[in-house]
Enzyme design. Structure first.
Site, mmCIF file in Angstrom:
data_model
loop_
_atom_site.group_PDB
_atom_site.id
_atom_site.type_symbol
_atom_site.label_atom_id
_atom_site.label_comp_id
_atom_site.label_asym_id
_atom_site.label_seq_id
_atom_site.Cartn_x
_atom_site.Cartn_y
_atom_site.Cartn_z
ATOM 1 N N ALA A 169 9.299 6.682 -4.835
ATOM 2 C CA ALA A 169 9.991 5.708 -3.988
ATOM 3 C C ALA A 169 10.153 4.374 -4.715
ATOM 4 O O ALA A 169 11.228 3.763 -4.690
ATOM 5 C CB ALA A 169 9.234 5.516 -2.674
ATOM 6 N N ASP A 170 9.089 3.912 -5.354
ATOM 7 C CA ASP A 170 9.176 2.682 -6.145
ATOM 8 C C ASP A 170 10.214 2.815 -7.250
ATOM 9 O O ASP A 170 11.051 1.922 -7.456
ATOM 10 C CB ASP A 170 7.820 2.379 -6.786
ATOM 11 C CG ASP A 170 6.815 1.779 -5.825
ATOM 12 O OD1 ASP A 170 7.237 1.146 -4.839
ATOM 13 O OD2 ASP A 170 5.611 1.947 -6.051
ATOM 14 N N LEU A 171 10.140 3.901 -7.988
ATOM 15 C CA LEU A 171 11.022 4.072 -9.139
ATOM 16 C C LEU A 171 12.480 4.163 -8.718
ATOM 17 O O LEU A 171 13.362 3.545 -9.329
ATOM 18 C CB LEU A 171 10.615 5.317 -9.928
ATOM 19 C CG LEU A 171 9.208 5.278 -10.537
ATOM 20 C CD1 LEU A 171 8.878 6.613 -11.187
ATOM 21 C CD2 LEU A 171 9.093 4.151 -11.554
ATOM 22 N N GLY A 174 13.852 0.844 -7.561
ATOM 23 C CA GLY A 174 14.135 -0.005 -8.711
ATOM 24 C C GLY A 174 15.393 0.399 -9.443
ATOM 25 O O GLY A 174 16.218 -0.448 -9.824
#
Length: 396
Positions: A169-171, A174
């Protein structure tokens, strides 16, 4: 030290990185890897929180913040905000992942900044979006994985929900933010105007659910866990040869026929249990058991050679050491070297996209907190006397 561009592609752009942890720094790393002058704004050492991904000398921090410069500014001080605004006045892009209300309180929201810099592209990344009932909730990768439905379709059928083994989710948030920034910069070439863009971990994961969302929205089907087997293409999944596990993917009737012939089971092509996609779905368990029985007669290398010759997609399941020993990976030259003045030679995965004229590189290792504060502030017109005063006041 002046900007060392990692590529000629985005060399003309300056990006102010106001982010912490992973999603925002990932967006900025994408731009830095393609040559943008990314200036990471961090809190002074005496004010910092736990924002360094395991410490500045750790592998995670080094990988995430390569190709950037670093400046420290105390944004609780008016002088710090003033310096930041002066810096933003020289920039093309600002990226932030504050709680949605913080930027307004500090006076560094898009509407405030674009008055003096109308071409500014301003990117916000959050857990759940800038508005709505969850807007003020803290965002975290695994929370987004769960709330997006991803964990409900991951894992062995009947077992507990399972998270993905990377901070996906973070990646993705971003990477989508970086894509949005590039789109906005392209549009600016026509309009001359910047704009505000925002994404979130939650939205990114909803988008990444891809065909699972269309199965629900169009077909009304609520997907469940399918383990290591593809939910709709059968047989596709993890199978066991004599010496270990491998992946096999059989898509379409022609590939199914080739697969059957390679396994020495041409009769499966006309077998009423397996002859079409629907029948294979109903009889998935018995088919998978028979496939594993046939594969057990030979090692993976034997089957991989045979399947690839026949145009059936397959591959071994590597651990990370085996990944970096793989001859195809080595041929693609995706692992890059960079030398850190403090830590020596480092090896990192570079960008997965190859441009023929303006390739990406790793031009510099991750900076120390505030390593470039003085040089950047001097470029903005601050002289030594003012810098000494700012230092004594705890501004940087």
């Amino acid at each position: 030290m002046v900007h060392q561009a990692a590529s000629e592609a985005l060399k003309r752009f300056r990006v102010i990185d106001l982010t912490q942890v992973r999603a925002g720094p990932t967006a900025c790393r994408q731009l830095a890897d393609w040559g943008a002058d990314v200036i990471q704004v961090q809190m002074p050492e005496h004010m910092r929180g736990d924002d360094t991904l395991g410490g500045q000398d750790g592998s995670d921090y080094q990988y995430t913040h390569r190709n950037k410069r670093s400046i420290t500014l105390n944004l609780k001080e008016p002088e710090g905000i003033a310096a930041l605004k002066r810096l933003i006045g020289t920039a093309d892009v600002v990226v932030e992942n504050f709680r949605p209300d913080v930027k307004y309180r500090l006076g560094i929201d898009y509407d405030s900044l674009c008055q003096d810099n109308p071409g500014l592209v301003y990117a916000s990344i959050s857990g759940f979006g800038q508005t709505g009932p969850y807007a003020k909730r803290p965002g975290f990768d695994q929370i987004a994985q769960g709330m997006s439905g991803l964990m409900s379709v991951t894992g062995i059928p009947g077992d507990a929900p399972m998270r993905v083994g990377i901070p996906i989710a973070d990646l993705c948030a971003g990477i989508f933010a970086a894509q949005g920034i590039l789109v906005a910069l392209l549009e600016r070439e026509a309009s001359g105007k910047g704009q505000w863009l925002h994404t979130s971990l939650f939205e990114s994961m909803i988008y990444m659910m891809d065909f699972q969302t269309s199965r629900f929205l169009i077909d009304g089907e609520v997907a469940k866990q399918a383990g290591n087997y593809h939910p709709t293409s059968i047989p596709t999944g993890v199978y066991k040869a004599r010496d270990g596990y491998m992946n096999i993917a059989v898509f379409g009737s022609k590939i199914w026929e080739r697969f059957c012939n390679i396994l020495g089971m041409p009769e499966w092509v006309t077998d009423e249990r397996y002859h079409d996609k629907a029948s294979r779905s109903v009889n998935r368990d018995s088919l998978n058991a028979e496939i594993n029985h046939r594969l057990a007669a030979q090692d993976r290398a034997y089957w991989i050679e045979r399947f690839n010759e026949g145009g059936v997609a397959c591959g071994v399941i590597n651990n990370l050491q085996e990944v970096f020993e793989d001859p195809q990976l080595q041929h693609l030259n995706i692992v890059k070297d960079v030398v850190s003045d403090r830590l020596g030679k480092q090896r990192m995965v570079g960008q997965p996209v190859q441009l023929s004229r303006t390739p990406s590189s790793i031009a510099r290792s991750a900076p120390l907190r505030g390593e470039h504060t003085t040089e950047i502030l001097k470029d903005l017109g601050y002289d030594d006397t003012v810098l000494a005063q700012m230092k004594s006041h705890g501004v940087y």
